[in-house]
Scaffold this motif. Structure first.
Motif, PDB file in Angstrom:
ATOM      1  N   THR A  22     102.539  15.642  95.110  1.00 36.78           N
ATOM      2  CA  THR A  22     102.922  14.849  93.627  1.00 36.78           C
ATOM      3  C   THR A  22     103.530  15.863  92.760  1.00 36.78           C
ATOM      4  N   HIS A  23     103.844  17.054  92.913  1.00 34.28           N
ATOM      5  CA  HIS A  23     104.552  18.105  92.119  1.00 34.28           C
ATOM      6  C   HIS A  23     106.126  17.976  92.413  1.00 34.28           C
ATOM      7  N   VAL A  24     106.420  17.218  93.374  1.00 34.58           N
ATOM      8  CA  VAL A  24     107.762  17.112  93.782  1.00 34.58           C
ATOM      9  C   VAL A  24     108.611  16.493  92.595  1.00 34.58           C
ATOM     10  N   LYS A  25     109.659  17.130  92.233  1.00 36.90           N
ATOM     11  CA  LYS A  25     110.544  16.809  90.959  1.00 36.90           C
ATOM     12  C   LYS A  25     111.929  16.418  91.844  1.00 36.90           C
ATOM     13  N   PRO A  66     107.371  16.904 104.397  1.00 39.23           N
ATOM     14  CA  PRO A  66     108.449  18.441 103.842  1.00 39.23           C
ATOM     15  C   PRO A  66     107.606  19.142 103.252  1.00 39.23           C
ATOM     16  N   VAL A  67     106.609  18.662 102.420  1.00 40.28           N
ATOM     17  CA  VAL A  67     105.901  19.796 101.762  1.00 40.28           C
ATOM     18  C   VAL A  67     105.258  20.770 102.640  1.00 40.28           C
ATOM     19  N   ALA A  68     104.380  19.954 103.607  1.00 38.57           N
ATOM     20  CA  ALA A  68     103.552  21.091 104.541  1.00 38.57           C
ATOM     21  C   ALA A  68     104.499  22.148 105.016  1.00 38.57           C
ATOM     22  N   ALA A  69     105.778  21.534 105.638  1.00 38.73           N
ATOM     23  CA  ALA A  69     106.799  22.100 106.387  1.00 38.73           C
ATOM     24  C   ALA A  69     107.122  23.321 105.688  1.00 38.73           C
ATOM     25  N   SER A  70     107.711  23.117 104.095  1.00 38.44           N
ATOM     26  CA  SER A  70     108.135  23.920 103.222  1.00 38.44           C
ATOM     27  C   SER A  70     107.328  25.158 103.215  1.00 38.44           C
ATOM     28  N   ASN A  71     105.924  24.894 102.790  1.00 37.62           N
ATOM     29  CA  ASN A  71     104.841  25.880 102.765  1.00 37.62           C
ATOM     30  C   ASN A  71     105.080  27.249 103.599  1.00 37.62           C
ATOM     31  N   SER A  72     105.250  27.007 104.970  1.00 39.42           N
ATOM     32  CA  SER A  72     105.363  27.831 106.049  1.00 39.42           C
ATOM     33  C   SER A  72     106.939  28.598 105.998  1.00 39.42           C
ATOM     34  N   LEU A  73     107.794  27.613 105.944  1.00 44.60           N
ATOM     35  CA  LEU A  73     109.298  27.941 105.753  1.00 44.60           C
ATOM     36  C   LEU A  73     109.708  28.771 104.648  1.00 44.60           C
ATOM     37  N   GLN A 113     111.247  26.208  96.287  1.00 47.51           N
ATOM     38  CA  GLN A 113     110.494  25.504  97.323  1.00 47.51           C
ATOM     39  C   GLN A 113     110.707  23.716  97.018  1.00 47.51           C
ATOM     40  N   ASN A 114     110.804  23.380  95.644  1.00 52.15           N
ATOM     41  CA  ASN A 114     111.237  22.164  95.313  1.00 52.15           C
ATOM     42  C   ASN A 114     112.552  21.688  96.101  1.00 52.15           C
ATOM     43  N   SER A 115     113.651  22.346  95.874  1.00 54.09           N
ATOM     44  CA  SER A 115     114.897  22.110  96.561  1.00 54.09           C
ATOM     45  C   SER A 115     114.728  22.087  98.059  1.00 54.09           C
ATOM     46  N   LEU A 116     114.001  22.921  98.663  1.00 54.53           N
ATOM     47  CA  LEU A 116     113.792  22.941 100.138  1.00 54.53           C
ATOM     48  C   LEU A 116     113.064  21.551 100.506  1.00 54.53           C
ATOM     49  N   ILE A 117     112.123  21.061  99.663  1.00 54.89           N
ATOM     50  CA  ILE A 117     111.541  19.799 100.008  1.00 54.89           C
ATOM     51  C   ILE A 117     112.290  18.574  99.988  1.00 54.89           C
ATOM     52  N   LEU A 118     112.936  18.577  98.980  1.00 51.56           N
ATOM     53  CA  LEU A 118     114.026  17.698  98.847  1.00 51.56           C
ATOM     54  C   LEU A 118     115.038  17.485 100.003  1.00 51.56           C
ATOM     55  N   LYS A 119     115.568  18.623 100.387  1.00 51.04           N
ATOM     56  CA  LYS A 119     116.468  18.908 101.560  1.00 51.04           C
ATOM     57  C   LYS A 119     115.838  18.390 102.697  1.00 51.04           C
ATOM     58  N   LEU A 120     114.349  18.724 102.940  1.00 47.74           N
ATOM     59  CA  LEU A 120     113.772  18.321 104.263  1.00 47.74           C
ATOM     60  C   LEU A 120     113.433  17.074 104.352  1.00 47.74           C
ATOM     61  N   ALA A 121     113.221  16.303 103.053  1.00 47.83           N
ATOM     62  CA  ALA A 121     112.905  15.014 103.075  1.00 47.83           C
ATOM     63  C   ALA A 121     114.230  13.950 103.500  1.00 47.83           C
ATOM     64  N   SER A 122     115.383  14.809 103.396  1.00 48.52           N
ATOM     65  CA  SER A 122     116.595  13.799 103.248  1.00 48.52           C
ATOM     66  C   SER A 122     116.834  13.161 104.626  1.00 48.52           C
ATOM     67  N   ASP A 156     114.111  21.602 113.585  1.00 51.50           N
ATOM     68  CA  ASP A 156     114.744  22.051 114.200  1.00 51.50           C
ATOM     69  C   ASP A 156     116.181  22.350 113.338  1.00 51.50           C
ATOM     70  N   LYS A 157     116.659  21.515 112.615  1.00 50.26           N
ATOM     71  CA  LYS A 157     117.839  21.629 111.986  1.00 50.26           C
ATOM     72  C   LYS A 157     117.587  22.720 110.829  1.00 50.26           C
ATOM     73  N   ILE A 158     116.816  22.689 109.871  1.00 45.83           N
ATOM     74  CA  ILE A 158     116.525  23.731 109.167  1.00 45.83           C
ATOM     75  C   ILE A 158     116.343  25.290 109.377  1.00 45.83           C
ATOM     76  N   SER A 159     115.531  25.050 110.725  1.00 46.79           N
ATOM     77  CA  SER A 159     115.364  26.486 111.226  1.00 46.79           C
ATOM     78  C   SER A 159     116.571  27.228 111.742  1.00 46.79           C
ATOM     79  N   ARG A 160     117.486  26.494 112.200  1.00 46.09           N
ATOM     80  CA  ARG A 160     118.707  26.753 112.693  1.00 46.09           C
ATOM     81  C   ARG A 160     119.498  27.283 111.542  1.00 46.09           C
ATOM     82  N   GLU A 161     119.512  26.672 110.397  1.00 42.93           N
ATOM     83  CA  GLU A 161     120.114  27.143 109.158  1.00 42.93           C
ATOM     84  C   GLU A 161     119.585  28.541 108.479  1.00 42.93           C
ATOM     85  N   LEU A 162     118.058  28.466 108.220  1.00 41.52           N
ATOM     86  CA  LEU A 162     117.357  29.607 107.825  1.00 41.52           C
ATOM     87  C   LEU A 162     117.612  30.788 108.617  1.00 41.52           C
ATOM     88  N   PHE A 163     117.227  30.603 109.807  1.00 41.30           N
ATOM     89  CA  PHE A 163     117.059  31.943 110.781  1.00 41.30           C
ATOM     90  C   PHE A 163     117.968  32.257 111.642  1.00 41.30           C
TER      91      PHE A 163
END
Length: 245
Positions: free
Chosen positions: A32-35, A48-55, A65-74, A96-103
């Motif tokens: 609920t802190h997502v902006k 997306p929040v749970a995933a972003s913690n680890s990523l 992190q907030n930007s990553l959460i918004l991207k993951l939720a899209s 799968d998609k974000i991991s290929r981008e990040l790593f």
């Protein structure tokens, strides 16, 4: 918290090995802190929040992190719905998609559980295994639980699914999983939640989702330490996603 009937569960005998080295390094963002525009105040953003913690942690915390959460939720990633949240297929496709981008690449992205999911991520295991979860905790890996909220009907010995939730597994110690729970009911500040785990030994899981009904025998139920939603009474691990870099 409603106590779990002894006839329905069996306390699991754990190994004493601890794996809690990094629990204070992994973020614990409250959903609920997502902006951002059209987020519904983050009420359905647990995935997306749970995933972003680890990523965030795996990437060296170089991402906001907030930007990553918004991207993951899209739509292009997890396609999080403001009413229904994030399904298992969407979660896996987004990781799968974000991991290929990040790593650039990853070694494994796998699923255990009864929820519908893309075959390319399947292990063929419908009942999540605790040892598999524990083995997924490491410096170059991440593991997330898809928890189902269930209400128990003693007459039919059925666990009736009322909803679901995603959490980040960050460690294991003293026979308990250590999680970071995105829900505001788990608190607004950083907290390592030590959660007891049991095996269900009787009954069945029922509900409207594809994959149900199914026998409840062998499924993991999270007890003491888990912030269970409302008055449903039971949290059952419907599925587990693990990423290994």
């Amino acid at each position: 918290m409603k106590k779990i009937p002894l006839l329905c569960i069996l306390l699991f005998s754990f190994h004493s090995t601890a794996n809690d080295t990094h629990i204070n390094q992994i973020p614990d963002f409250t959903q609920t802190h997502v902006k951002g525009y059209n987020t519904g105040n983050g009420q359905q953003f647990c995935a997306p929040v749970a995933a972003s913690n680890s990523l965030i942690w795996l990437s060296g915390q170089t991402i906001e992190q907030n930007s990553l959460i918004l991207k993951l939720a899209s739509r292009e990633y997890m396609n999080t719905h403001l009413k229904n949240g994030t399904g298992t297929s969407g979660f896996l496709k987004g990781i799968d998609k974000i991991s290929r981008e990040l790593f650039g690449h990853y070694s494994k992205l796998e699923y255990q559980g009864w929820r519908k999911h893309p075959p390319s991520f399947s292990t063929g295991v419908t009942i999540p295994r605790l040892e598999w979860i524990k083995d997924s905790i490491g410096r170059e890996s991440a593991v997330w639980l898809n928890i189902g909220w269930y209400k128990y009907d003693k007459d039919s010995m059925s666990y009736i699914r009322k909803g679901g939730h995603w959490v980040t597994v960050v460690g294991y110690n003293h026979g308990k999983l250590i999680i970071h729970d995105p829900a505001p009911r788990a608190g607004q500040d950083f907290s390592n939640e030590y959660v007891s785990v049991h095996h269900l030994v009787k009954g069945r899981l029922i509900g409207k989702k594809s994959g149900l009904p199914t026998s409840a025998v062998g499924y993991l139920s999270l007890g003491e330490g888990m912030h269970i939603k409302g008055s449903v009474g039971f949290s059952v691990v419907d599925g587990v996603v693990r990423l290994i870099l």
